[in-house]
Design a protein around this motif. Structure first.
Motif: not given
Length: 257
Positions: A149-166
């Protein structure tokens, strides 16, 4: 004659009420929740997860497919409201957007509906051809991921919602650390140098693959971040999800299959 009319009216009222209550009543007032964009936004973010499994109900209280429901949200003039039910059972019903409602409500719902419809269409299909190296030089491909089972997160460093969920996704990795059949990888738009500098300050427990902007734009056709994928052990896309909350629920379900 008057008696017959009364009987007909009573019958129509009863059948209408039955159709309305068959799946339960709205958990909030569909008109009141549209008074301000703020009211709707808070409700939607906490209560409406279009990526989850739910029973879809149309304007006339008829059950419809999830695909049809999402299409109407993307292209119509409707607001989704959850109906009262057990915590583990979800019924979402369409209600008309009121003429005097803030226009931002309709615009937001159309966009959310469009994204959810697009994600739903990807589910059940093979994950696009994939062969890249992570920041540690390890090759990750469709072949290497088979049987897991593979979990993949797609993001970039200037994406605030992406970083908030780290912190939340890191906790999820920790929760499943003993499951050798579950892997967590992330696709990032940024260069290896940018990512190493950034992740030194804000660690991510996923295996990180750099320079994925073209792949995410062309192969995955993403226009919203973060986006999470869950792939089943056959390499098929089981779920496409817009946030950690829906990811957590979907992974718990997939991990038990």
């Amino acid at each position: 004659m008057k008696k017959s009319i009364t009987i007909i009216i009573t019958f129509l009222f009863f059948t209408s009420s039955f159709a309305q209550n068959k799946f339960g009543n709205p958990e909030v007032d569909p008109i009141q929740i549209q008074k301000t964009f703020g009211d709707w936004s808070v409700y939607q973010s906490k209560k409406i997860m279009l990526s989850r499994d739910f029973t879809a109900i149309d304007l006339n209280s008829k059950e419809i497919s999830k695909e049809a429901f999402l299409d109407q949200l993307a292209n119509g003039n409707f607001i989704p409201i959850r109906l009262k039910s057990e915590d583990s059972v979800y019924y979402y019903k369409l209600f008309q957007i009121q003429p005097k409602s803030d226009t931002s409500i309709k615009a937001t719902i159309n966009q959310i509906g469009f994204d959810a419809y697009k994600n739903f269409e990807m589910e059940g299909k093979p994950f696009p051809k994939f062969s890249f190296k992570d920041l540690n030089g390890n090759l990750i491909s469709n072949e290497s991921m088979k049987g897991k089972i593979i979990v993949i997160k797609c993001w970039y460093i200037h994406c605030t919602p992406c970083i908030r969920e780290f912190p939340q996704v890191n906790k999820l990795v920790e929760e499943y650390k003993n499951r050798k059949d579950i892997l967590f990888i992330s696709l990032a738009e940024d260069s290896p140098e940018q990512l190493k500098t950034f992740l030194a300050r804000k660690p991510l427990s996923y295996d990180v693959i750099p320079d994925m902007k073209v792949y995410m734009n062309e192969a995955l056709q993403l226009n919203s971040f973060p986006t999470h994928f869950i792939l089943n052990k056959e390499g098929m896309i089981a779920k496409v999800l817009p946030n950690f909350e829906s990811l957590e629920v979907a992974l718990a379900k997939e991990s038990k299959l």
